[in-house]
Design an enzyme around this catalytic site. Structure first.
Site, mmCIF file in Angstrom:
data_model
loop_
_atom_site.group_PDB
_atom_site.id
_atom_site.type_symbol
_atom_site.label_atom_id
_atom_site.label_comp_id
_atom_site.label_asym_id
_atom_site.label_seq_id
_atom_site.Cartn_x
_atom_site.Cartn_y
_atom_site.Cartn_z
ATOM 1 N N ASP A 166 0.712 -1.275 -0.115
ATOM 2 C CA ASP A 166 0.090 0.033 -0.067
ATOM 3 C C ASP A 166 0.899 1.277 0.055
ATOM 4 O OD1 ASP A 166 -2.261 -1.787 0.536
ATOM 5 O OD2 ASP A 166 -1.844 -1.607 2.629
ATOM 6 N N GLU A 184 -10.459 0.879 -2.784
ATOM 7 C CA GLU A 184 -9.546 1.224 -1.922
ATOM 8 C C GLU A 184 -8.741 2.293 -2.378
ATOM 9 O OE1 GLU A 184 -9.272 -3.065 0.392
ATOM 10 O OE2 GLU A 184 -7.459 -2.445 -0.711
#
Ligand code: NAG
Ligand code: NAG
Ligand code: NAG
Ligand code: NAG
Ligand code: NAG
Ligand code: NAG
Ligand code: NAG
Ligand code: NAG
Ligand code: NAG
Ligand code: NAG
Length: 619
Positions: free
Chosen positions: A35, A206
């Protein structure tokens, strides 16, 4: 405006910016770096900064800096002090913790927004997501205590509109992107949150980010879930509040359906521009290849999600074009040329992201900033070079072993373990351990582990055992824990004294996850009586990735060369499925559920980690 004109010109007339053949390798941040978010900060000597998520590991949110996009130095950890987020120690799911961060810079302040997620709470309970803001004026030093703010959902990102108002964008309920204005110094949110974009139809939107360019607001999104269907999508609008229209050729970047690529699960992009106007995207990928797309939960990629970089062409008024992710990136782009000789800033106490370790725990030194603990460490369990044990790290044992109560929770108790990321496909990690006279009672154990989480770790160590028969661990000495938290206190009248324990080399491990099928590996072990002649010296323990699928576990008297170490077993990389994080290697000390905290102290020295090979194509 000048910049836009210049950029446009550079695309129409390539001669303005010399496009040169360049090449570099992915991943740029190898090992457990999921991420990611990256920025370019001209004001800080034209330096790039990236950070990534860290879940339950501590310290968290490592910050890396580079001037050439090739060399990345670890310069700080935004989450470096246990009292910044004490609650991290109590989250009782290993995949809770620090979720996807975003790093941004504005007016002298670096900001990282992220979410402390508590997976044990139901989705309907909004306190499941504690949204937080870390600020600092010195990215090479300490970050402030986090500011908690009200935010539904995860993966927050700030975006400053032309009027200077900061808007936070989050992804909510796996349903889409929401947005509201936030004061980044106070955490005050101006409600309500409004829907911004629901995504292109993929599952689990996301990591949303808003970027303004050429009079358009672009929404950048990860969709499809962070595994085989992961993808980068975009939409745009003339107004910040939409309506947003998806790019006609979404997804703009993915490895889904591309089974030939060694880099899979590609997505979760961030976009930034260098000093010459070249656009770049960072993102996450796993080095899995092979059968990954068919069966991601049995594929082999213990290092988990890593950070890649790809060049991006972003013509004026159009959606950007991302190059695909591969191990060797080459093409018509120019890597930044730092103006000075330094490829990384001199500030910051860390090392290059792929550096080896030769740590001798010198008196007066501290644990290096890239060393990792599982959850918040109990600091008194780690002491560098205590008197009489110079150049050693004292590990005070925890009651809990790495599996803890149930392979998941630890209820705020420490698990004495200090480690570092596995940063190379092939590597060797070893330490020497002074155990003699320190481990004396049944179940006391010290050793090394390759650990994914509490239910996925493989260890080799020395353990004292009175009996090798399975037995109830509380049959010996009572340890003082309150009944309500840890179950019934054993009946003290039935305690039987332990037989004289003997030292064994224990090679053991566990490989179960919530995603894994029923035939996963429960705790399994091999015990070997301490070989003749090994009892009088310190022991050396080593874990090596001998190829891309297997780790070996070996031991021998201190000072043994590789040839003289004895291999006690192997384990497979696919027994450590990274749910969200990735493997680390390090040393643990535990009394396996007995006696209480600090039952013994053992001493670790000669900490060595050597990267052997970075495999970047299907082997
Ligand atoms: C930029 O580099 C100069 C020379 O090394 C240094 O003195 C200065 O502190 C650096 N600035 C920042 C913001 O890092
Ligand atoms: C949400 O979880 C918190 C923490 O466990 C709890 O105190 C609170 O009552 C829960 N709220 C709801 C609406 O369930
Ligand atoms: C969250 O999404 C589910 C469907 O995926 C829906 O049933 C639920 O109403 C949503 N919750 C909120 C608060 O929007
Ligand atoms: C944020 O709040 C502080 C304290 O109320 C205030 O001084 C500051 O101006 C606010 N910032 C913005 C951008 O509104
Ligand atoms: C991948 O293949 C599936 C099955 O053919 C198809 O439904 C899907 O749209 C494809 N996705 C992408 C991103 O190519
Ligand atoms: C990336 O790979 C896909 C699938 O092979 C291909 O369709 C696409 O054109 C490639 N992108 C670029 C920019 O080359
Ligand atoms: C040992 O533990 C097992 C399972 O918890 C229990 O069934 C058994 O009665 C225990 N044995 C003794 C001797 O306490
Ligand atoms: C696990 O079980 C599944 C189905 O029961 C089977 O297909 C698979 O081969 C098994 N895997 C191993 C490693 O035994
Ligand atoms: C990797 O190493 C293991 C352990 O030595 C061995 O069993 C396996 O065959 C090796 N794999 C390859 C592809 O060489
Ligand atoms: C790990 O500790 C638990 C108690 O916390 C214990 O039940 C278990 O047997 C221990 N594992 C080993 C391998 O001793």
């Amino acid at each position: 405006m000048m910049k836009l004109i210049w950029l446009g010109a550079s695309i129409i007339a390539p001669a303005v910016v010399q496009a040169e053949q360049s090449s570099y390798h992915n991943p740029i941040l190898p090992g457990f770096h999921p991420d990611p978010s990256c920025i370019f900060v001209p004001e800080y000597n034209e330096t790039f900064f990236c950070t990534s998520s860290t879940f339950s590991w501590f310290p968290g949110l490592p910050v890396y800096a580079s001037r050439d996009l090739v060399h990345w130095k670890h310069v700080s950890n935004a989450l470096s002090r246990p009292d910044q987020l004490p609650y991290l120690g109590y989250l009782n799911r290993g995949q809770s913790g620090i979720y996807a961060p975003t790093i941004r810079y504005r007016d002298g302040v670096f900001t990282i927004m992220t979410t402390l997620a508590n997976q044990a709470l139901p989705r309907e309970n909004l306190t499941r997501w504690d949204n937080i803001i870390f600020n600092t004026r010195d990215p090479y030093g300490e970050w402030d205590d986090p500011i908690h703010y009200y935010g539904p959902g995860i993966d927050p990102t700030p975006f400053w509109d032309d009027d200077g108002v900061a808007w936070v964008t989050s992804t909510f309920n796996s349903s889409g992107v929401v947005q509201a204005p936030v004061n980044l110094t106070t955490g005050e949110v101006t409600l309500p949150y409004r829907w911004l974009w629901l995504g292109s139809g993929g599952a689990a939107p996301e990591g949303a980010r808003v970027i303004k360019k050429d009079g358009w607001y672009y929404a950048l999104l990860a969709e499809g879930g962070t595994r085989e269907k992961h993808m980068v999508t975009m939409a745009r609008s003339r107004s910040l509040h939409g309506p947003y229209e998806g790019a006609p050729n979404n997804p703009l970047l993915t490895a889904y359906n591309n089974t030939n690529s060694y880099f899979q699960a590609v997505g979760h992009a961030d976009l930034f521009q260098d000093a010459k106007g070249q656009w770049w995207a960072s993102g996450l990928a796993v080095r899995a290849g092979g059968n990954y797309a068919d069966d991601p939960y049995h594929a082999n990629f213990p290092m988990g999600r890593e950070t890649f970089l790809v060049p991006v062409e972003w013509p004026e008024g159009e959606f950007p074009i991302f190059q695909n992710v591969s191990g060797t990136m080459s093409g018509d782009f120019t890597l930044p040329q730092p103006s000075g000789p330094e490829t990384v800033p001199p500030q910051g106490s860390g090392k290059l992201v792929n550096a080896n370790d030769e740590v001798d725990f010198e008196p007066g030194s501290q644990l290096p900033p890239h060393f990792l603990h599982w959850r918040i460490p109990h600091v008194k369990n780690y002491k560098v070079s205590p008197e009489g044990h110079e150049n050693q790290l004292a590990l005070r044992s925890s009651v809990l072993n790495l599996t803890g109560f149930d392979g998941d929770s630890s209820l705020g108790l420490g698990q004495t373990f200090v480690s570092r990321r596995q940063s190379h496909s092939l590597f060797k990690f070893s330490v020497e351990i002074d155990w003699k006279g320190h481990l004396t009672r049944d179940s006391e154990e010290v050793g090394v582990s390759v650990m994914q989480d509490q239910s996925q770790h493989f260890d080799i160590g020395i353990v004292q055992l009175s009996s090798t028969e399975p037995k109830n661990k509380t049959s010996g000495t009572l340890y003082p824990v309150p009944e309500n938290e840890f179950g019934p206190i054993p009946d003290i009248t039935k305690l039987v004294p332990d037989a004289e324990p003997k030292p064994y080399i224990r090679f053991g491990g566990i490989g179960i996850t919530g995603f894994r099928r029923a035939n996963a590996t429960r705790w399994a072990e091999d015990l070997t009586e301490l070989p003749e002649g090994w009892a009088d010296s310190k022991l050396k323990f080593q874990i090596e990735a001998v190829n891309t699928t297997h780790y070996s576990f070996s031991a021998g008297p201190a000072g043994s060369s590789d040839e003289n170490l004895r291999v006690f077993g192997y384990t497979r990389g696919d027994l450590m499925v990274p749910i969200y994080s990735g493997t680390t290697v390090g040393a643990y000390a535990t009394s396996n559920g007995r006696y209480g905290e600090g039952a013994f102290t053992a001493y670790v020295s000669k900490w060595r980690y050597t990267g052997i090979k970075q495999v970047i194509e299907e082997p």
